[in-house]
Scaffold this active site. Structure first.
Site, PDB file in Angstrom:
ATOM      1  N   HIS A  48       0.797  -1.223   0.000  1.00  0.00           N
ATOM      2  CA  HIS A  48       0.000   0.000   0.000  1.00  0.00           C
ATOM      3  C   HIS A  48       0.839   1.288   0.000  1.00  0.00           C
ATOM      4  O   HIS A  48       0.713   2.101  -0.909  1.00  0.00           O
ATOM      5  CB  HIS A  48      -1.005  -0.046   1.154  1.00  0.00           C
ATOM      6  N   HIS A  72       4.276   6.608   5.434  1.00  0.00           N
ATOM      7  CA  HIS A  72       3.135   7.334   5.996  1.00  0.00           C
ATOM      8  C   HIS A  72       2.294   6.558   7.003  1.00  0.00           C
ATOM      9  O   HIS A  72       1.647   7.154   7.851  1.00  0.00           O
ATOM     10  CB  HIS A  72       2.234   7.897   4.885  1.00  0.00           C
ATOM     11  N   GLU A  76       1.447   5.180  12.949  1.00  0.00           N
ATOM     12  CA  GLU A  76       0.143   4.826  13.495  1.00  0.00           C
ATOM     13  C   GLU A  76      -0.051   3.307  13.560  1.00  0.00           C
ATOM     14  O   GLU A  76      -0.703   2.815  14.468  1.00  0.00           O
ATOM     15  CB  GLU A  76      -0.948   5.487  12.641  1.00  0.00           C
ATOM     16  N   ASP A  77       0.498   2.600  12.603  1.00  0.00           N
ATOM     17  CA  ASP A  77       0.168   1.173  12.492  1.00  0.00           C
ATOM     18  C   ASP A  77       1.260   0.202  12.927  1.00  0.00           C
ATOM     19  O   ASP A  77       1.038  -0.998  12.953  1.00  0.00           O
ATOM     20  CB  ASP A  77      -0.202   0.831  11.033  1.00  0.00           C
ATOM     21  N   ASP A 139      -2.921   8.564  -0.818  1.00  0.00           N
ATOM     22  CA  ASP A 139      -3.298   7.492   0.105  1.00  0.00           C
ATOM     23  C   ASP A 139      -4.774   7.143  -0.098  1.00  0.00           C
ATOM     24  O   ASP A 139      -5.147   5.982  -0.242  1.00  0.00           O
ATOM     25  CB  ASP A 139      -3.037   7.994   1.534  1.00  0.00           C
ATOM     26  N   ASP A 259     -23.032  15.695 -25.582  1.00  0.00           N
ATOM     27  CA  ASP A 259     -21.598  16.008 -25.515  1.00  0.00           C
ATOM     28  C   ASP A 259     -20.870  15.178 -24.479  1.00  0.00           C
ATOM     29  O   ASP A 259     -20.522  15.636 -23.407  1.00  0.00           O
ATOM     30  CB  ASP A 259     -21.359  17.501 -25.274  1.00  0.00           C
TER      31      ASP A 259
HETATM   32 MN    MN Z   1      -2.379   4.647   4.173  1.00  0.00          MN
END
Ligand code: MN
Length: 719
Positions: A48, A72, A76-77, A139, A259
């Site tokens: 990712h 990034h 957090e993860d 992201d 169009d």
């Molecule tokens: Mn992400």
């Protein structure tokens, strides 16, 4: 999954001088950090961030942005910390990752769709660097591309949020390509049937019109060339979402929508744009009302182009956009276009050309565009939008917008008046913090409450919001009134008891007209404030009552030893300065536990406590109604200090004052104030205001002072 060298290759294509080692380190770091984490699709999570970085290489962004994209999700993860990243990759990348981590935490907030506009502001405020937003958009784009693996509920929410916040944001930043893809992906998830229907029709039309597109491309290129204009003409189909929106807006069916093809004519100069327009208009009939000149009047986000619609071959309506290559770049990449690695990175004129985009930014952003290369441009472009506001949120994710400088107290009152009134502390981002901390964007604030609490009056001048100020004033006023009614109640109870009469609310109620008060509370408050005397109330309730009350004069009180313990207990309990009653201590000298005391009621001020031996009491001898029975009442555990004043005569020699204060300090006395007056050549008079625990403590200090050679005499001042 993209290999390490592939990522570097992609960047090198547009930035030959890329810091390969940096990109490689970021790659390895993120790969180790994410380890075996999996995405909903079952793929390795690490894929990712790499895809996100890849999207940004399409926007030709700088190394710091690419590295930040790779990193990034680590803070957090994974176990990775911001400190570690800052240490390994420098403060710039650290700041970018920090911004991304903050935004990620905010995702929680956006669950409340109604807050879309606020959330967008918050996003801009938290991401104080454009590059943070660019990574965030990439992201989101990758998450949207892989949304199919999410449960339906989550899918719907994320798609709504994308349509609500991220697609418009991409549009505002001028990245139309990304905006369109985000919109289409969201549309596909929100209304799969409509999306499928439109796509099917589009495929059919395209099959039929394939020749038509080629024909127009060829035709137009040739005609322009005949006029000496080198142009690149490309036709493309509109996106399902934009067609769907048009259908909705104009309430027309797909069949009526003619169009659905757009052509882009890219030429070399502005002059050629207008000449090309002339060629188009003389070749095919133009549709009235569709001509727009965004070259002479660019859009806010610096979009420049000429739009027109003509009736082309086969009576097909055809939309045309005519612009130069530079304009096209900005139309496609928007803000990101300013970061392009062009030949001549240090070319000042390029920045000059892009000054329109600057202006747009400058209007809303405090732009620091001193740098002369694109990298610096982005670095210095701080998105200080809405810098007069801070956006914080409750633990449950409710967004609270406050003026800058706001404190958790303001926050508490913004949540609810009750929350403000009972606030005693707070946690900011999970950490206990002072209530007077200045809040920052994105702070999560949890207010610690205590029922039965009254906001300190001092808060009124420390808060910045009007709501908090008004609420605090109201609450303190109510609290003061409560104190007075409480005191009034105590005074009346004792007055009736002394008179040997029954005291009840019922009785008092019947006498309200005679007392010229509207409520019992009013009477109690008036008595507490000393505006109405207890004797008058007794007489109003029992008109037959003859005042046989004797004054508690100093002399009478002096015989208190003769009183029974019950009598002693009857006095109004005095707990010190922080009690819930309006109490003050004798202005000259104070009173400390252990002293025998009386209270004197002063209209408008409440009760002043005097030691019974105080000479000042003589002034009240003729006002028996103002004398109040009081007694000390304090627990050992809530020890507090009380004011006492002493007078000293000291021998005049160097260091004498130091010796005196040392004695007081050694014996746990607090000095509130010292005044000195030299009396003679040899002696100085000192008046010292102390704060002590009780009479025993005070006497101990006095005894120690008397033992000092430099002290010739010590006396307590009793007012
Ligand atoms: Mn992400």
């Amino acid at each position: 999954m993209m290999r390490q060298y592939e990522l570097v290759e992609r960047v090198k294509r547009y930035n030959p001088s890329t810091d390969e080692a940096l990109l490689n380190r970021a790659y390895v770091y993120a790969m180790m950090a994410h380890g075996n984490q999996k995405r909903a699709s079952g793929d390795l999570f690490f894929g990712h961030p790499l895809e996100v970085a890849a999207i940004l290489t399409d926007l030709k962004l700088d190394d710091a942005t690419i590295a930040a994209a790779v990193l990034h999700d680590t803070v957090e993860d994974t176990q990775a910390t911001l400190e570690e990243i800052t240490k390994s990759f420098g403060p710039q990348i650290g700041a970018l990752v920090d911004g991304l981590t903050k935004i990620k935490r905010l995702d929680l907030v956006s669950k409340r769709a109604a807050q879309g506009e606020n959330f967008r502001k918050l996003l801009l405020a938290v991401a104080d660097d454009v590059r943070v937003l660019l990574v965030k958009l990439a992201d989101r784009l990758h998450n949207m591309r892989t949304l199919g693996f999410m449960p339906p509920e989550k899918r719907k929410r994320i798609a709504e949020e994308t349509l609500d916040i991220y697609a418009p944001l991409a549009g505002r930043m001028g990245i139309q390509e990304m905006r369109e893809e985000l919109e289409d992906l969201a549309f596909q998830n929100l209304d799969p049937e409509a999306y499928e229907a439109i796509s099917r029709h589009l495929r059919e039309v395209t099959a039929k019109a394939e020749k038509l597109v080629e024909e127009i491309e060829h035709d137009l290129t040739a005609k322009l060339k005949a006029q000496g204009i080198e142009a690149e003409v490309t036709g493309r189909q509109k996106r399902p979402y934009s067609i769907w929106r048009k259908m909705e807006r104009k309430s027309v069916s797909f069949e009526q929508l003619s169009d659905i093809f757009g052509f882009r004519v890219i030429v070399g100069t502005i002059d050629e744009c207008y000449r090309a327009l002339g060629v188009v208009h003389t070749t095919w009939p133009m549709v009235p009302g569709r001509y727009k000149d965004y070259i002479s009047t660019p859009k806010q986000n610096d979009y420049r182009s000429i739009h027109t619609t003509v009736i082309g071959p086969g009576r097909q309506r055809v939309e045309l956009q005519i612009r130069t290559r530079d304009m096209d770049e900005i139309a496609e990449y928007g803000i990101a276009a300013h970061a392009l690695y062009k030949e001549g990175v240090n070319d000042n004129s390029r920045l000059a050309k892009e000054s329109r985009a600057y202006q747009w930014l400058r209007r809303t952003i405090d732009l620091l565009a001193e740098g002369d290369n694109p990298e610096e441009f982005l670095e210095h472009t701080k998105l200080e939008l809405f810098h007069d506001q801070v956006f914080c949120f409750t633990p449950k994710g409710r967004l609270i917008a406050l003026p800058r400088g706001a404190t958790p107290i303001d926050f508490a009152y913004a949540v609810h008046t009750d929350v403000g009134n009972t606030a005693v502390g707070c946690k900011i981002n999970g950490r206990m913090s002072p209530l007077l901390t200045e809040l920052q964007n994105g702070d999560e604030v949890e207010i610690v409450r205590s029922e039965g609490q009254t906001p300190p009056a001092a808060w009124e001048s420390l808060v910045v919001t009007g709501k908090a100020r008004a609420s605090i004033r109201r609450a303190t006023r109510a609290a003061v009134r409560r104190q007075y009614t409480g005191l009034g109640h105590q005074i009346l109870e004792r007055a009736f008891e002394r008179a040997g009469r029954l005291f009840s609310d019922e009785k008092l109620k019947g006498s309200l007209p005679r007392l010229a008060r509207a409520s019992i509370e009013d009477v109690l408050a008036a008595v507490g404030r000393g505006e109405m005397f207890s004797g008058d109330v007794v007489r109003a309730v029992y008109p037959d009552y003859k005042d046989e009350r004797r004054a508690i004069s100093a002399e009478a009180a002096g015989q208190a030893d003769g009183k029974s313990p019950e009598q002693m207990q009857r006095g109004i309990p005095i707990r010190g300065l922080n009690s819930d009653m309006p109490i003050r201590f004798a202005p000259e000298g104070g009173a400390v536990p252990g002293d025998r005391i009386v209270g004197i009621l002063t209209p408008g001020e409440g009760v002043t406590i005097y030691p019974i031996q105080s000479a000042s009491l003589a002034a009240f001898d003729n006002e028996p109604d103002r004398w109040i029975d009081v007694r000390w009442d304090f627990e050992v555990h809530d020890r507090q200090r009380f004011p006492a004043r002493i007078k000293l005569q000291s021998i005049n020699e160097p260091g004498s004052l130091a010796q005196i204060t040392q004695v007081i300090a050694d014996h746990d006395g607090n000095i509130d104030n010292v005044s000195m007056k030299r009396r003679t050549q040899d002696f100085t008079d000192l008046t010292i205001d102390l704060a002590v625990w009780d009479l025993k403590h005070l006497n101990a200090i006095i005894a120690e002072l008397r033992a000092k050679r430099v002290v010739s005499r010590v006396d307590r001042v009793n007012g």
